[in-house]
Scaffold this active site. Structure first.
Site, PDB file in Angstrom:
ATOM      1  N   LYS A  35     112.379  63.286   6.069  1.00  0.00           N
ATOM      2  CA  LYS A  35     111.164  63.597   6.832  1.00  0.00           C
ATOM      3  C   LYS A  35     109.933  63.141   6.054  1.00  0.00           C
ATOM      4  CE  LYS A  35     110.952  68.225   4.821  1.00  0.00           C
ATOM      5  NZ  LYS A  35     110.852  69.674   5.068  1.00  0.00           N
ATOM      6  N   ARG A 130     109.916  81.909   8.695  1.00  0.00           N
ATOM      7  CA  ARG A 130     109.126  80.785   9.174  1.00  0.00           C
ATOM      8  C   ARG A 130     109.687  80.405  10.539  1.00  0.00           C
ATOM      9  NH1 ARG A 130     108.587  75.537   5.380  1.00  0.00           N
ATOM     10  NH2 ARG A 130     110.761  75.305   6.079  1.00  0.00           N
ATOM     11  N   TYR A 254      81.731  60.214 -12.810  1.00  0.00           N
ATOM     12  CA  TYR A 254      80.928  61.120 -11.992  1.00  0.00           C
ATOM     13  C   TYR A 254      80.723  62.451 -12.704  1.00  0.00           C
ATOM     14  CZ  TYR A 254      81.316  58.126  -7.852  1.00  0.00           C
ATOM     15  OH  TYR A 254      81.225  57.088  -6.957  1.00  0.00           O
ATOM     16  N   MET A 302      87.533  57.439  -6.118  1.00  0.00           N
ATOM     17  CA  MET A 302      88.295  56.996  -4.958  1.00  0.00           C
ATOM     18  C   MET A 302      89.190  55.804  -5.279  1.00  0.00           C
ATOM     19  SD  MET A 302      86.962  55.769  -1.203  1.00  0.00           S
ATOM     20  CE  MET A 302      86.225  57.369  -0.816  1.00  0.00           C
TER      21      MET A 302
END
Length: 359
Positions: A35, A130, A254, A302
């Site tokens: 999955k 669940r 940063y 990023m």
């Protein structure tokens, strides 16, 4: 042009890890859990790399359809089942085996008109709370399914273990006993996930459902796949695109969070949270350059990270930087980033080039 960020996938590691699982649960069939795009490794790629799997498990109907359209012939269980009539009919059309975990799904299934009985699984809630049916609801569902001519008989039963990776916790024993009471002693059962099949003999039933083990990662906190005898499939890499000399007191990145405490030779690697490298990776998180561990410094951007190359003086622009995988377990990086290896693997983004190799 050589891609800046790449995930090198060792296809031989898939076979090695599958054989390891087969040896750990020799009397069980293996339902390989692929999955979430095979935990970031590629859904179709993983299925084709595991031809000996007795079945596959996906989370959603759409994933199962993708596998069928790619020519995957093994049984495919859909762990979330279907959520509406269309999902049920698509499951029947493509020969998928949805997991039934609610009365709503049973109501839909009773209205299914098909000339070929559909395979389904019944989910027992043994304590995770669940998905699944518990106690009387489970018993009633089992009877309803047994009376449905549109369902292939007998219906296999599964449950999911909430805490199998904590071997000193009584939860798993309680769940196993609960499942035994609900399911009875006869039938086709599936209990063990990766941690379950490793640590709990009673979870090695007719079917086991390994996930993270297939990718060479340990399900246990504080342990790595190689320590278990597994091989990591994914090695995430980039390259150095800049090297510069900083002075004592210079701030990096940063926010200027990292202050150089010595003259520092800094490298910039072309990878960041836009590629799936964790933004929360702390200063000191190791990466590999020329086979040597060097620390991350400053915040993850990023597209880039900064690393301290002072103790790796031979490093130069163009050198490979390994973020995790061969020689640097993803489990270790997850600890530095205050997360779990599952998240790191699943979060690798589309701009990372996937490269298949056979080591």
């Amino acid at each position: 042009m050589v891609p800046a960020a790449r995930a090198v996938l060792d296809m031989a590691a898939f076979a090695h890890n599958f054989a390891w699982i087969r040896a750990a649960a020799p009397d069980s069939k293996i339902m390989a859990v692929i999955k979430a795009n095979a935990y970031g490794h590629g859904l179709i790629r993983a299925a084709r790399a595991l031809p000996a799997a007795d079945a596959f498990a996906v989370a959603r109907v759409e994933e199962g359809i993708v596998l069928r359209q790619a020519g995957i012939a093994q049984r495919i269980a859909v762990l979330q089942g279907y959520g509406d009539e269309e999902g049920m009919r698509l499951s029947a059309r493509h020969g998928l085996e949805p997991v039934i975990h609610s009365g709503f799904q049973l109501d839909l299934l009773e209205r299914l008109d098909t000339s070929v009985p559909m395979g389904v699984w019944l989910k027992a809630d043994s304590g995770m709370h669940r998905l699944g049916l518990a106690d009387e609801e489970f018993a009633r569902a089992r009877l309803r399914l047994a009376r449905m001519p549109q369902v292939r008989q007998p219906v296999p039963v599964m449950t999911h273990l909430a805490n199998a990776d904590a071997t000193d916790d009584p939860t798993t024993e309680i769940q196993l006993r609960c499942f035994g009471r609900m399911a009875g002693g006869r039938g086709e059962f599936s209990i063990g996930n990766s941690a379950g099949l490793m640590a709990w003999a009673a979870a090695r039933s007719a079917w086991v459902r390994p996930g993270i083990l297939l990718y060479g990662v340990s399900p246990f906190p504080g342990r790595s796949g190689p320590e278990e005898g597994l091989m990591p499939v994914m090695t995430l890499q980039s390259r150095l695109i800049a090297v510069k000399q900083l002075k004592t007191g210079d701030a990096v990145g940063y926010g200027g969070d990292f202050i150089c405490r010595r003259p520092t030779r800094m490298g910039i690697a072309a990878i960041g949270y836009g590629d799936g490298y964790p933004r929360r990776a702390a200063t000191g998180t190791p990466v590999l350059v020329r086979g040597r561990r060097v620390p991350l410094i400053g915040r993850v951007s990023m597209d880039m990270i900064s690393v301290d190359l002072t103790d790796c003086p031979s490093a130069e622009i163009g050198d490979t930087v390994t973020l995790w995988g061969q020689g640097l377990p993803v489990e270790e990086i997850a600890l530095h980033a205050d997360t779990i290896p599952y998240v790191l693997l699943c979060n690798v983004t589309q701009r990372v080039n996937m490269v298949e190799t056979v080591a």
